[in-house]
Write a protein that holds these residues in place. Structure first.
Motif, PDB file in Angstrom:
ATOM      1  N   ILE A 249    -106.033 -81.912 -30.294  1.00  0.00           N
ATOM      2  CA  ILE A 249    -105.242 -83.016 -29.757  1.00  0.00           C
ATOM      3  C   ILE A 249    -106.213 -84.106 -29.329  1.00  0.00           C
TER       4      ILE A 249
ATOM      5  N   LEU B 197    -107.338 -87.458 -27.611  1.00  0.00           N
ATOM      6  CA  LEU B 197    -106.885 -88.202 -26.440  1.00  0.00           C
ATOM      7  C   LEU B 197    -106.959 -89.699 -26.696  1.00  0.00           C
TER       8      LEU B 197
ATOM      9  N   ILE C   2     -98.655 -87.612 -25.134  1.00  0.00           N
ATOM     10  CA  ILE C   2     -99.935 -86.919 -25.050  1.00  0.00           C
ATOM     11  C   ILE C   2    -100.229 -86.697 -23.566  1.00  0.00           C
ATOM     12  N   TYR C   3    -100.696 -85.495 -23.221  1.00  0.00           N
ATOM     13  CA  TYR C   3    -100.953 -85.134 -21.831  1.00  0.00           C
ATOM     14  C   TYR C   3    -102.371 -84.580 -21.684  1.00  0.00           C
ATOM     15  N   ARG C   4    -103.015 -84.960 -20.579  1.00  0.00           N
ATOM     16  CA  ARG C   4    -104.276 -84.331 -20.195  1.00  0.00           C
ATOM     17  C   ARG C   4    -104.076 -83.755 -18.795  1.00  0.00           C
TER      18      ARG C   4
ATOM     19  N   SER D 168    -105.905 -81.964 -15.661  1.00  0.00           N
ATOM     20  CA  SER D 168    -107.238 -81.782 -15.081  1.00  0.00           C
ATOM     21  C   SER D 168    -107.134 -81.287 -13.652  1.00  0.00           C
TER      22      SER D 168
ATOM     23  N   GLU E  38    -111.306 -80.712 -17.041  1.00  0.00           N
ATOM     24  CA  GLU E  38    -110.127 -80.715 -17.899  1.00  0.00           C
ATOM     25  C   GLU E  38    -109.660 -79.277 -18.126  1.00  0.00           C
TER      26      GLU E  38
ATOM     27  N   ARG F 130    -104.890 -79.811 -22.797  1.00  0.00           N
ATOM     28  CA  ARG F 130    -104.287 -80.972 -23.442  1.00  0.00           C
ATOM     29  C   ARG F 130    -102.982 -80.493 -24.058  1.00  0.00           C
TER      30      ARG F 130
ATOM     31  N   LYS G 104     -99.292 -81.958 -26.358  1.00  0.00           N
ATOM     32  CA  LYS G 104     -98.580 -83.010 -27.077  1.00  0.00           C
ATOM     33  C   LYS G 104     -97.152 -82.534 -27.279  1.00  0.00           C
TER      34      LYS G 104
END
Length: 142
Positions: free
Chosen positions: A6, A8, A99-101, A103, A110, A113, A115
């Motif tokens: 994925i 970023l 889209i995601y992160r 952390s 991190e 991730r 999607k």
């Protein structure tokens, strides 16, 4: 089979902090895969609310989930606070990707991730519909 990747975006559109609950933890004592999707969904709802949209009403259109993917990068545990960043990218004629992160808020490490692809949908006709122009225009610069 190749591993899921994925990418970023250079910039995220929204960020929120969420504390991991007991139900977010699996038998291995760390963040469960289904909880990642649940946390991403919560962040998506908060983001859309921040933009002024009601649940399942983006410029008069509903939406349905089309796909989802998760990539783990480290572990997270009960009680930790995760910062979840959200971006909207990759518009199609009837769809887009969130889209995601995720952390660790304290360390910045991190954790994962994710999607989720959505398709815009008219619940009355049970048909997919075009992405609302006004919604898409909010993100065209990315």
């Amino acid at each position: 089979m190749p591993r899921v990747r994925i990418a970023l975006p250079d910039k995220f559109d929204f960020s929120t902090d969420l504390r991991l609950r007991f139900r977010d933890i699996n038998a291995g004592n760390h963040l469960a895969h289904d909880a990642v999707l649940s946390l991403a969904e919560e962040a998506r709802f908060l983001f859309l609310e921040h933009l002024g949209y009601a649940h399942l009403n983006i410029e008069g259109c509903g939406y349905v989930a089309a796909d989802a993917a998760i990539v783990y990068l480290s572990q997270a545990y009960f009680g930790q606070v995760l910062t979840i960043e959200v971006a909207i990218r990759d518009f199609g004629s009837k769809s887009c990707d969130f889209i995601y992160r995720l952390s660790n808020k304290e360390t910045g490490e991190e954790v994962a991730r994710a999607k989720t692809g959505i398709v815009f949908f008219d619940y009355e006709t049970q048909q997919s519909v075009s992405v609302p122009d006004r919604f898409k225009a909010r993100f065209e610069n990315f």
